[in-house]
Design a protein around this motif. Structure first.
Motif, mmCIF file in Angstrom:
data_model
loop_
_atom_site.group_PDB
_atom_site.id
_atom_site.type_symbol
_atom_site.label_atom_id
_atom_site.label_comp_id
_atom_site.label_asym_id
_atom_site.label_seq_id
_atom_site.Cartn_x
_atom_site.Cartn_y
_atom_site.Cartn_z
ATOM 1 N N MET A 144 0.856 -1.185 0.000
ATOM 2 C CA MET A 144 0.000 0.000 0.000
ATOM 3 C C MET A 144 0.889 1.231 0.000
ATOM 4 O O MET A 144 1.670 1.439 0.918
ATOM 5 C CB MET A 144 -0.935 -0.010 1.216
ATOM 6 C CG MET A 144 -1.790 -1.270 1.287
ATOM 7 S SD MET A 144 -2.952 -1.307 2.676
ATOM 8 C CE MET A 144 -4.105 -0.046 2.147
ATOM 9 N N ARG A 145 0.754 2.002 -1.077
ATOM 10 C CA ARG A 145 1.603 3.193 -1.267
ATOM 11 C C ARG A 145 3.084 2.846 -1.168
ATOM 12 O O ARG A 145 3.882 3.569 -0.568
ATOM 13 C CB ARG A 145 1.233 4.293 -0.271
ATOM 14 C CG ARG A 145 -0.152 4.881 -0.506
ATOM 15 C CD ARG A 145 -0.352 6.166 0.275
ATOM 16 N NE ARG A 145 -1.655 6.747 0.025
ATOM 17 C CZ ARG A 145 -1.930 7.565 -1.009
ATOM 18 N NH1 ARG A 145 -0.979 7.851 -1.873
ATOM 19 N NH2 ARG A 145 -3.135 8.066 -1.168
ATOM 20 N N GLY A 146 3.448 1.702 -1.755
ATOM 21 C CA GLY A 146 4.844 1.319 -1.821
ATOM 22 C C GLY A 146 5.400 0.720 -0.549
ATOM 23 O O GLY A 146 6.598 0.445 -0.474
ATOM 24 N N ARG A 147 4.546 0.479 0.441
ATOM 25 C CA ARG A 147 5.018 -0.099 1.699
ATOM 26 C C ARG A 147 4.248 -1.372 1.995
ATOM 27 O O ARG A 147 3.037 -1.461 1.733
ATOM 28 C CB ARG A 147 4.817 0.886 2.863
ATOM 29 C CG ARG A 147 5.554 2.203 2.718
ATOM 30 C CD ARG A 147 5.298 3.084 3.905
ATOM 31 N NE ARG A 147 5.799 2.507 5.138
ATOM 32 C CZ ARG A 147 5.534 3.003 6.345
ATOM 33 N NH1 ARG A 147 4.747 4.060 6.485
ATOM 34 N NH2 ARG A 147 6.038 2.435 7.424
ATOM 35 N N LEU A 148 4.938 -2.382 2.551
ATOM 36 C CA LEU A 148 4.266 -3.593 2.971
ATOM 37 C C LEU A 148 3.534 -3.328 4.284
ATOM 38 O O LEU A 148 4.135 -2.875 5.263
ATOM 39 C CB LEU A 148 5.269 -4.728 3.154
ATOM 40 C CG LEU A 148 5.807 -5.362 1.863
ATOM 41 C CD1 LEU A 148 6.840 -6.420 2.196
ATOM 42 C CD2 LEU A 148 4.677 -5.953 1.037
ATOM 43 N N THR A 149 2.243 -3.610 4.275
ATOM 44 C CA THR A 149 1.387 -3.306 5.416
ATOM 45 C C THR A 149 0.675 -4.575 5.874
ATOM 46 O O THR A 149 0.092 -5.293 5.065
ATOM 47 C CB THR A 149 0.351 -2.234 5.033
ATOM 48 O OG1 THR A 149 1.028 -1.043 4.622
ATOM 49 C CG2 THR A 149 -0.562 -1.903 6.206
ATOM 50 N N GLY A 150 0.738 -4.859 7.157
ATOM 51 C CA GLY A 150 0.028 -6.000 7.708
ATOM 52 C C GLY A 150 -1.465 -5.719 7.769
ATOM 53 O O GLY A 150 -1.886 -4.654 8.224
ATOM 54 N N VAL A 151 -2.284 -6.675 7.285
ATOM 55 C CA VAL A 151 -3.736 -6.497 7.259
ATOM 56 C C VAL A 151 -4.380 -7.467 8.251
ATOM 57 O O VAL A 151 -4.130 -8.673 8.213
ATOM 58 C CB VAL A 151 -4.303 -6.727 5.851
ATOM 59 C CG1 VAL A 151 -5.813 -6.491 5.836
ATOM 60 C CG2 VAL A 151 -3.612 -5.812 4.835
ATOM 61 N N VAL A 152 -5.224 -6.932 9.116
ATOM 62 C CA VAL A 152 -5.858 -7.698 10.183
ATOM 63 C C VAL A 152 -7.370 -7.675 10.012
ATOM 64 O O VAL A 152 -7.963 -6.624 9.750
ATOM 65 C CB VAL A 152 -5.482 -7.108 11.565
ATOM 66 C CG1 VAL A 152 -6.325 -7.721 12.678
ATOM 67 C CG2 VAL A 152 -4.000 -7.320 11.846
ATOM 68 N N ASP A 153 -7.995 -8.853 10.134
ATOM 69 C CA ASP A 153 -9.457 -8.942 10.190
ATOM 70 C C ASP A 153 -9.839 -8.689 11.643
ATOM 71 O O ASP A 153 -9.817 -9.597 12.479
ATOM 72 C CB ASP A 153 -9.912 -10.331 9.729
ATOM 73 C CG ASP A 153 -11.428 -10.467 9.657
ATOM 74 O OD1 ASP A 153 -12.127 -9.677 10.328
ATOM 75 O OD2 ASP A 153 -11.911 -11.363 8.942
ATOM 76 N N LEU A 154 -10.189 -7.445 11.951
ATOM 77 C CA LEU A 154 -10.409 -7.069 13.348
ATOM 78 C C LEU A 154 -11.634 -7.759 13.942
ATOM 79 O O LEU A 154 -11.662 -8.050 15.140
ATOM 80 C CB LEU A 154 -10.532 -5.555 13.481
ATOM 81 C CG LEU A 154 -10.527 -5.008 14.911
ATOM 82 C CD1 LEU A 154 -9.267 -5.417 15.653
ATOM 83 C CD2 LEU A 154 -10.679 -3.493 14.921
ATOM 84 N N ALA A 155 -12.641 -8.033 13.120
ATOM 85 C CA ALA A 155 -13.814 -8.740 13.634
ATOM 86 C C ALA A 155 -13.410 -10.114 14.175
ATOM 87 O O ALA A 155 -13.799 -10.509 15.273
ATOM 88 C CB ALA A 155 -14.866 -8.889 12.531
ATOM 89 N N ARG A 156 -12.627 -10.848 13.402
ATOM 90 C CA ARG A 156 -12.171 -12.173 13.833
ATOM 91 C C ARG A 156 -11.280 -12.049 15.068
ATOM 92 O O ARG A 156 -11.359 -12.866 15.982
ATOM 93 C CB ARG A 156 -11.417 -12.862 12.700
ATOM 94 C CG ARG A 156 -10.997 -14.281 13.021
ATOM 95 C CD ARG A 156 -10.324 -14.950 11.839
ATOM 96 N NE ARG A 156 -11.262 -15.220 10.757
ATOM 97 C CZ ARG A 156 -10.939 -15.888 9.657
ATOM 98 N NH1 ARG A 156 -9.712 -16.349 9.496
ATOM 99 N NH2 ARG A 156 -11.832 -16.085 8.714
ATOM 100 N N TYR A 157 -10.443 -11.040 15.096
ATOM 101 C CA TYR A 157 -9.597 -10.797 16.262
ATOM 102 C C TYR A 157 -10.446 -10.579 17.516
ATOM 103 O O TYR A 157 -10.080 -10.990 18.612
ATOM 104 C CB TYR A 157 -8.713 -9.577 16.011
ATOM 105 C CG TYR A 157 -7.815 -9.197 17.157
ATOM 106 C CD1 TYR A 157 -6.576 -9.810 17.328
ATOM 107 C CD2 TYR A 157 -8.198 -8.217 18.073
ATOM 108 C CE1 TYR A 157 -5.742 -9.456 18.390
ATOM 109 C CE2 TYR A 157 -7.372 -7.859 19.132
ATOM 110 C CZ TYR A 157 -6.150 -8.483 19.283
ATOM 111 O OH TYR A 157 -5.335 -8.140 20.332
ATOM 112 N N MET A 158 -11.601 -9.924 17.346
ATOM 113 C CA MET A 158 -12.496 -9.616 18.457
ATOM 114 C C MET A 158 -13.371 -10.804 18.844
ATOM 115 O O MET A 158 -14.217 -10.699 19.731
ATOM 116 C CB MET A 158 -13.373 -8.419 18.087
ATOM 117 C CG MET A 158 -12.601 -7.118 17.939
ATOM 118 S SD MET A 158 -13.544 -5.819 17.065
ATOM 119 C CE MET A 158 -14.926 -5.566 18.165
#
Length: 206
Positions: A98-112
């Protein structure tokens, strides 16, 4: 931790095609809406708007509020390729450029502890503000627009929540909202350890 991280996969694009005219008109309205939200998020960093409004999102069927000053940008999830990484918790979806940077993506619903976010046109990825010091983004079911905090009343939570979800609010229609603090979430031990079997038993679920 988010930014590091189970199978190689991409977030699936929407499957249903629409007529080109309808699609173009809908995309135009969506782009305008997204731009308005981004402008308001940027304005909130000045402090004035943040005191009055927060961004409403749907997570696991639960309406939640996010502090505008803690957000970066909003992206349509169907257009983002998410690369899974081995030995990660199921709520950690992987890495996206994302915008040239590696970004960790989290499914916050599942986390909750809620059902995972279902793929579709309505899904969005919301990045953390750089000031939080964590290169991370959240997958949400949909964006519900801005909400005026002064119109919401505080209500008690039934259970002892984690520090990053310690306030419940109710609007004039009786809808309850869970207010989330991403700065607190970014410091949570469980959130920072996305590795399989890391801190799965840690008490950090709403």
């Amino acid at each position: 931790m988010p930014g590091y991280g189970v199978s190689t996969a991409a977030f699936p694009p929407a499957a249903t095609a629409m007529p080109s005219f309808e699609t173009g008109a809908r995309q135009g309205r969506l782009r305008q809406y997204q731009l308005q939200l981004i402008e308001r998020i940027q304005a909130a960093r000045g402090g004035a708007l943040a005191a009055r409004k927060e961004l409403g999102v749907m997570l696991g069927g639960r309406p939640c509020l996010l502090d505008l000053t803690q957000l970066g940008e909003i992206v349509i999830a169907a257009g983002v390729q998410i690369q899974g990484v081995p030995l990660a918790q199921d709520w950690y979806l992987g890495l996206a450029a994302m915008r040239g940077r590696l970004t960790g993506v989290v499914d916050l619903a599942r986390y909750m502890g809620e059902p995972p976010c279902a793929a579709g046109n309505h899904c969005r990825i919301i990045t953390f503000s750089p000031r939080l010091g964590l290169n991370c983004a959240l997958l949400v079911e949909r964006v519900l627009g801005l909400r005026q905090l002064r119109t919401l009343q505080s209500v008690p939570l039934p259970d002892a929540p984690p520090s990053w979800a310690a306030q419940a609010l109710c609007d004039s229609e009786g809808q309850q909202w869970l207010r989330l603090d991403l700065a607190q979430l970014a410091q949570s031990e469980r959130f920072l350890d996305a590795g399989f079997g890391g801190l799965a038993a840690h008490k950090d679920i709403c």
